[in-house]
Design a protein around this motif. Structure first.
Motif, short mmCIF file in Angstrom:
data_model
loop_
_atom_site.label_atom_id
_atom_site.label_comp_id
_atom_site.label_asym_id
_atom_site.label_seq_id
_atom_site.Cartn_x
_atom_site.Cartn_y
_atom_site.Cartn_z
N ASP A 6 9.72 25.63 -19.19
CA ASP A 6 8.30 26.47 -19.55
C ASP A 6 8.13 27.73 -18.56
OD1 ASP A 6 8.20 26.01 -22.55
OD2 ASP A 6 7.17 25.08 -21.78
N PHE B 217 10.59 30.02 -17.65
CA PHE B 217 10.63 31.13 -19.18
C PHE B 217 9.95 31.84 -18.21
CE2 PHE B 217 12.69 28.14 -22.62
CZ PHE B 217 13.91 28.09 -21.98
N ALA B 218 8.42 31.53 -17.47
CA ALA B 218 7.46 32.24 -16.39
C ALA B 218 8.26 33.17 -15.92
CB ALA B 218 6.48 31.53 -17.33
N GLN C 230 4.80 35.99 -19.66
CA GLN C 230 4.40 35.00 -18.90
C GLN C 230 3.47 33.68 -18.65
OE1 GLN C 230 4.06 37.36 -14.68
NE2 GLN C 230 5.04 35.93 -14.15
N GLU D 125 1.94 33.49 -21.62
CA GLU D 125 2.38 32.56 -23.03
C GLU D 125 2.39 31.01 -22.81
OE1 GLU D 125 4.22 32.80 -27.20
OE2 GLU D 125 3.68 34.31 -25.85
N TYR D 126 4.13 31.50 -21.56
CA TYR D 126 4.90 30.21 -21.18
C TYR D 126 4.48 29.23 -20.26
CZ TYR D 126 9.05 31.19 -23.18
OH TYR D 126 9.99 31.83 -24.62
N ARG E 214 1.85 27.52 -22.04
CA ARG E 214 2.81 25.64 -22.77
C ARG E 214 3.32 25.02 -21.27
NH1 ARG E 214 8.11 28.74 -26.06
NH2 ARG E 214 8.31 26.14 -25.91
N ARG F 24 13.87 35.73 -26.01
CA ARG F 24 13.40 34.00 -25.74
C ARG F 24 12.83 33.95 -27.59
NH1 ARG F 24 7.33 35.43 -26.18
NH2 ARG F 24 7.11 37.19 -27.33
N ASP F 25 12.41 32.43 -27.07
CA ASP F 25 12.19 31.62 -28.07
C ASP F 25 11.17 32.09 -28.70
OD1 ASP F 25 11.78 28.81 -26.21
OD2 ASP F 25 13.51 29.73 -26.41
N ALA G 26 2.89 28.89 -28.61
CA ALA G 26 1.80 28.12 -27.13
C ALA G 26 1.23 27.31 -27.16
CB ALA G 26 1.50 29.88 -27.33
#
Length: 481
Positions: A154, A157-158, A291, A293-294, A297, A470-471, A475
């Motif tokens: 995560d 991804f961020a 960003q 949100e990841y 996560r 993205r996914d 979250a």
């Protein structure tokens, strides 16, 4: 050994990571309405910067910047680093297998040996071994390593979303700088025109003073206006040079002068309007929101890892290989041997370290929730401000155009009356200054109108050419963990 494997199979899917749900956006479901806002009934389409910035010269500058900008290179390196860190953490879930191959020559009488085949004193006996070993491989019974791997994924991804935000900001900054250059070109032309008019006024007034028709105060006032225009001309020359410097920094290379606009009147119409839509959920596509949100996560997964750290850890040390006194017997069945040693560890006393680690993970999660919500609130405010400006800039621009037209007509009439000996020079001077200010204000308003479109493009986010897939919208739940 079979019991250990069975236990690992039964518990391997265990996870203490809290269930993930997206927090409700702490903003109204729709953007503001009222006298300052235009109607926003259109749905937001999938756009690219080429749909908004339609001048091919600006598009070429943007493409050049996307290839050369150093901030983008830094962002790309950070993404690569985050990806590698995720792979490192994921590898912790796999056993580390080492090879161990030796040839030892031993003196049976003394026990002295030399590895590698060198002779020793006394009698000699050669031992050969070939094997593979696993040292302290942790069987992830409670999902600690899986949670840490998930957190690093995560974070990767961020970081990638942060790179998208950097690209989006870069495109907006370049468009704004390009428009600023056009506006400064217009202001430069206005200063040139005013200087030319002031020079004519000085020449005419000097002739009238020499002829005894006008007082010297008229000449002083004309020279004051000329000096003001010359000062502004020098200032605009500096501004144009600085605009080019700013553009070249953003682009990361020299900018072809042929790609620059000659005026704001030429540049502003090439920027298209972006329909905003009424639903504030569009903010969730902004790269900075993605960003955050990841990062949320990742903080959620860290809670799972901290919870799993409260439980025992099962490790396995194993070896399998071949060993023989003779090379010819090394690859026979009798030379094969193996060993496997499971180990279970649990800290009897750690001073509350693991519990404090869980408390820390929960606190960091709460901070990530607040950061996520603040990011959405900031995005909402930025879009609302841009919409308020868009709702009124049209009326302001129309008023400024009428004002500039009236000022130009007033100056033309007043100058003609002065030349005809009907009006005083003071009246001409006042109308000339009014025209100068009206023209500068009109150029500034045109820049504001075009820059507002750039701001909407940047604050609404979601450029189809800049954002990667993205996914889905997942979250973490801000409820008590």
């Amino acid at each position: 050994m079979k019991r250990v494997a069975l236990l690992a199979l039964l518990l391997g899917g265990c996870s203490f990571v809290p269930k993930e749900t997206r927090p409700a956006a702490p903003v109204p479901p729709a953007f503001p309405t009222g006298p300052a806002y235009a109607a926003n009934g259109e749905a937001l389409p999938s756009i690219s910067y080429r749909d908004i910035f339609r001048d091919t010269r600006l598009q070429k500058i943007i493409e050049q910047a996307l290839a050369n900008n150093r901030d983008l290179r830094i962002a790309a390196a950070n993404v690569a680093s985050a990806r590698a860190q995720y792979r490192i953490q994921r590898a912790e879930q796999l056993p580390l297998i080492n090879s161990n191959n030796t040839v030892a020559i031993v003196d049976p009488g003394t026990g002295r040996s030399n590895v590698g085949g060198s002779p020793v004193t006394g009698g000699q006996r050669t031992n050969y071994s070939l094997g593979l070993g696993v040292t302290s491989f942790e069987i992830d019974l409670f999902g600690r390593l899986a949670a840490l791997s998930r957190a690093e994924q995560d974070r990767y991804f961020a970081t990638e979303a942060g790179a998208h935000a950097t690209r989006l900001a870069l495109v907006g900054d370049i468009a704004a700088a390009w428009l600023q250059y056009g506006a400064d070109q217009s202001l430069f032309a206005i200063a040139q025109q005013t200087r030319a008019n002031a020079q004519r006024s000085v020449s005419l007034t000097k002739a009238r003073v020499d002829g005894g028709v006008a007082p010297r105060t008229d000449l002083a006032q004309a020279e004051l206006t000329l000096a003001t225009a010359e000062s502004d001309l020098a200032e605009q020359t500096t501004a144009l040079a600085q605009d080019i410097n700013a553009l070249e920094l953003l682009v990361g290379a020299s900018v072809d002068p042929a790609l620059l606009p000659q005026s704001i009147e030429e540049a502003a119409p090439t920027v298209a309007a972006l329909p905003a839509g009424l639903d504030s959920s569009v903010l969730l596509r902004r790269p900075d929101v993605v960003q955050a949100e990841y990062q949320l996560r990742a903080a959620n997964a860290e809670i799972g890892a901290a919870r799993a750290a409260l439980f025992p850890r099962l490790s396995l040390t194993a070896f399998a290989g071949l060993a023989s006194n003779g090379l010819s017997q090394l690859f026979t069945t009798r030379a094969f041997n193996y060993s496997a040693t499971p180990g279970l560890s649990y800290p009897v006393f750690a001073g509350g370290r693991n519990k404090a680690g869980l408390d820390q993970a929960r606190a960091q999660f709460d901070a990530a929730v607040a950061t996520y919500e603040r990011t959405i609130q900031t995005a909402f405010r930025e879009v609302a401000d841009a919409l308020a400006r868009r709702g009124t800039i049209g009326d302001q621009l129309a008023a400024q155009e009428r004002q500039a037209a009236a000022a130009a007509d007033s100056y033309r009439l007043s100058d003609a009356r002065y030349r005809g000996g009907i009006d005083t020079f003071l009246a001409t001077l006042v109308t000339q200054r009014n025209l100068y200010q009206a023209q500068r204000s009109l150029a500034a308003t045109r820049l504001t109108e075009a820059a507002n479109k750039v701001t909407l493009y940047r604050t609404l986010g979601g450029d189809a050419l800049l954002d990667a897939a993205r996914d889905g919208p997942v979250a973490a739940n801000p409820a008590k963990r």
